[in-house]
Design a protein around this motif. Structure first.
Motif, mmCIF file in Angstrom:
data_model
loop_
_atom_site.group_PDB
_atom_site.id
_atom_site.type_symbol
_atom_site.label_atom_id
_atom_site.label_comp_id
_atom_site.label_asym_id
_atom_site.label_seq_id
_atom_site.Cartn_x
_atom_site.Cartn_y
_atom_site.Cartn_z
ATOM 1 N N GLU A 165 0.834 -1.211 0.000
ATOM 2 C CA GLU A 165 0.000 0.000 0.000
ATOM 3 C C GLU A 165 0.866 1.258 0.000
ATOM 4 O O GLU A 165 0.585 2.215 -0.712
ATOM 5 N N ALA A 166 1.940 1.259 0.785
ATOM 6 C CA ALA A 166 2.839 2.416 0.801
ATOM 7 C C ALA A 166 3.471 2.621 -0.574
ATOM 8 O O ALA A 166 3.592 3.764 -1.035
ATOM 9 N N CYS A 167 3.852 1.542 -1.241
ATOM 10 C CA CYS A 167 4.397 1.632 -2.608
ATOM 11 C C CYS A 167 3.362 2.218 -3.555
ATOM 12 O O CYS A 167 3.663 3.131 -4.327
ATOM 13 N N ARG A 168 2.147 1.690 -3.485
ATOM 14 C CA ARG A 168 1.084 2.151 -4.384
ATOM 15 C C ARG A 168 0.829 3.638 -4.197
ATOM 16 O O ARG A 168 0.755 4.394 -5.165
ATOM 17 N N GLU A 169 0.714 4.067 -2.942
ATOM 18 C CA GLU A 169 0.450 5.479 -2.666
ATOM 19 C C GLU A 169 1.596 6.366 -3.141
ATOM 20 O O GLU A 169 1.366 7.431 -3.714
ATOM 21 N N ALA A 170 2.824 5.940 -2.915
ATOM 22 C CA ALA A 170 3.983 6.745 -3.299
ATOM 23 C C ALA A 170 4.115 6.894 -4.811
ATOM 24 O O ALA A 170 4.575 7.924 -5.300
ATOM 25 N N LEU A 171 3.717 5.866 -5.549
ATOM 26 C CA LEU A 171 3.872 5.882 -7.004
ATOM 27 C C LEU A 171 2.613 6.332 -7.742
ATOM 28 O O LEU A 171 2.620 6.432 -8.967
ATOM 29 N N ALA A 172 1.552 6.614 -7.001
ATOM 30 C CA ALA A 172 0.242 6.898 -7.612
ATOM 31 C C ALA A 172 0.274 8.061 -8.604
ATOM 32 O O ALA A 172 -0.387 8.004 -9.644
ATOM 33 N N ALA A 173 1.019 9.108 -8.313
ATOM 34 C CA ALA A 173 1.035 10.272 -9.214
ATOM 35 C C ALA A 173 1.658 9.926 -10.566
ATOM 36 O O ALA A 173 1.154 10.337 -11.607
ATOM 37 N N GLU A 174 2.744 9.163 -10.539
ATOM 38 C CA GLU A 174 3.434 8.790 -11.773
ATOM 39 C C GLU A 174 2.884 7.530 -12.415
ATOM 40 O O GLU A 174 2.823 7.407 -13.633
ATOM 41 N N HIS A 175 2.525 6.562 -11.564
ATOM 42 C CA HIS A 175 2.074 5.247 -12.035
ATOM 43 C C HIS A 175 0.834 4.822 -11.239
ATOM 44 O O HIS A 175 0.950 4.043 -10.296
ATOM 45 N N PRO A 176 -0.338 5.315 -11.609
ATOM 46 C CA PRO A 176 -1.533 4.873 -10.874
ATOM 47 C C PRO A 176 -1.765 3.376 -11.084
ATOM 48 O O PRO A 176 -1.752 2.887 -12.212
ATOM 49 N N MET A 177 -1.887 2.643 -9.966
ATOM 50 C CA MET A 177 -2.063 1.188 -10.035
ATOM 51 C C MET A 177 -3.078 0.734 -8.999
ATOM 52 O O MET A 177 -3.234 1.370 -7.964
ATOM 53 N N LYS A 178 -3.705 -0.387 -9.292
ATOM 54 C CA LYS A 178 -4.548 -1.033 -8.301
ATOM 55 C C LYS A 178 -3.660 -1.733 -7.285
ATOM 56 O O LYS A 178 -2.519 -2.088 -7.582
ATOM 57 N N ASP A 179 -4.200 -1.954 -6.099
ATOM 58 C CA ASP A 179 -3.451 -2.639 -5.050
ATOM 59 C C ASP A 179 -2.991 -4.015 -5.528
ATOM 60 O O ASP A 179 -1.859 -4.418 -5.264
ATOM 61 N N SER A 180 -3.852 -4.714 -6.252
ATOM 62 C CA SER A 180 -3.492 -6.059 -6.717
ATOM 63 C C SER A 180 -2.315 -6.014 -7.696
ATOM 64 O O SER A 180 -1.480 -6.926 -7.717
ATOM 65 N N THR A 181 -2.211 -4.955 -8.480
ATOM 66 C CA THR A 181 -1.098 -4.813 -9.421
ATOM 67 C C THR A 181 0.219 -4.654 -8.671
ATOM 68 O O THR A 181 1.225 -5.296 -9.011
ATOM 69 N N VAL A 182 0.213 -3.816 -7.639
ATOM 70 C CA VAL A 182 1.433 -3.611 -6.852
ATOM 71 C C VAL A 182 1.848 -4.914 -6.172
ATOM 72 O O VAL A 182 3.022 -5.277 -6.162
ATOM 73 N N ARG A 183 0.874 -5.631 -5.628
ATOM 74 C CA ARG A 183 1.189 -6.895 -4.967
ATOM 75 C C ARG A 183 1.780 -7.904 -5.968
ATOM 76 O O ARG A 183 2.727 -8.614 -5.646
ATOM 77 N N THR A 184 1.231 -7.939 -7.165
ATOM 78 C CA THR A 184 1.765 -8.828 -8.209
ATOM 79 C C THR A 184 3.197 -8.450 -8.561
ATOM 80 O O THR A 184 4.077 -9.311 -8.677
ATOM 81 N N LEU A 185 3.455 -7.155 -8.708
ATOM 82 C CA LEU A 185 4.804 -6.697 -9.035
ATOM 83 C C LEU A 185 5.785 -7.018 -7.908
ATOM 84 O O LEU A 185 6.918 -7.444 -8.162
ATOM 85 N N LEU A 186 5.359 -6.851 -6.658
ATOM 86 C CA LEU A 186 6.234 -7.188 -5.537
ATOM 87 C C LEU A 186 6.504 -8.693 -5.479
ATOM 88 O O LEU A 186 7.626 -9.113 -5.177
ATOM 89 N N ARG A 187 5.503 -9.506 -5.807
ATOM 90 C CA ARG A 187 5.735 -10.964 -5.866
ATOM 91 C C ARG A 187 6.739 -11.296 -6.962
ATOM 92 O O ARG A 187 7.611 -12.152 -6.785
#
Length: 130
Positions: free
Chosen positions: A30-52
């Protein structure tokens, strides 16, 4: 991933996530998603997939605290950068560091101050090996 294997290259988005992880040392998806939201808006599931994926590639690992996954880097940023430069040297310069450096000098990639620092580091290394 076995320790003798090199991690696979990072996509641009994976690199953005790694920049955040390297800066914050331990973080949630969630912290990653929020920090990158301005440049790279993503759904939470997308960030989790990328971290996996980053974990599968050997760049991050996670610990579970309660129900929260906390991600942290497994390698220092400069280690990953050095490996990327080595790949460039191997692929584009026939394995020659000298060829890379001469090309950087010829094309004004390095300024005078950077060249002086590089020369000092080389001289210091020479002094260590003698």
């Amino acid at each position: 991933m076995r320790s003798d294997q090199e991690p696979k290259n990072l996509s641009e988005l994976e690199h953005s996530i790694m920049e955040f992880v390297w800066t914050h040392r331990r973080c949630t998806a969630e912290a990653c998603r929020e920090a990158l939201a301005a440049e790279h808006p993503m759904k939470d599931s997308t960030v989790r997939t990328l971290l996996r994926r980053l974990e599968a590639k050997g760049y991050v690992e996670h610990q579970v605290e309660g129900r929260t996954f906390l991600y942290q880097p497994t390698q220092a940023q400069n280690t990953v950068a050095a490996r990327a430069v080595q790949q460039i040297i191997d692929k584009l310069c026939g394995g020659s560091v000298e060829e890379l450096l001469v090309g950087m000098v010829d094309h004004d990639v390095l300024d005078r101050k950077q060249l002086q620092r590089l020369a000092q580091k080389i001289a210091a290394k020479k002094g260590e090996s003698q």
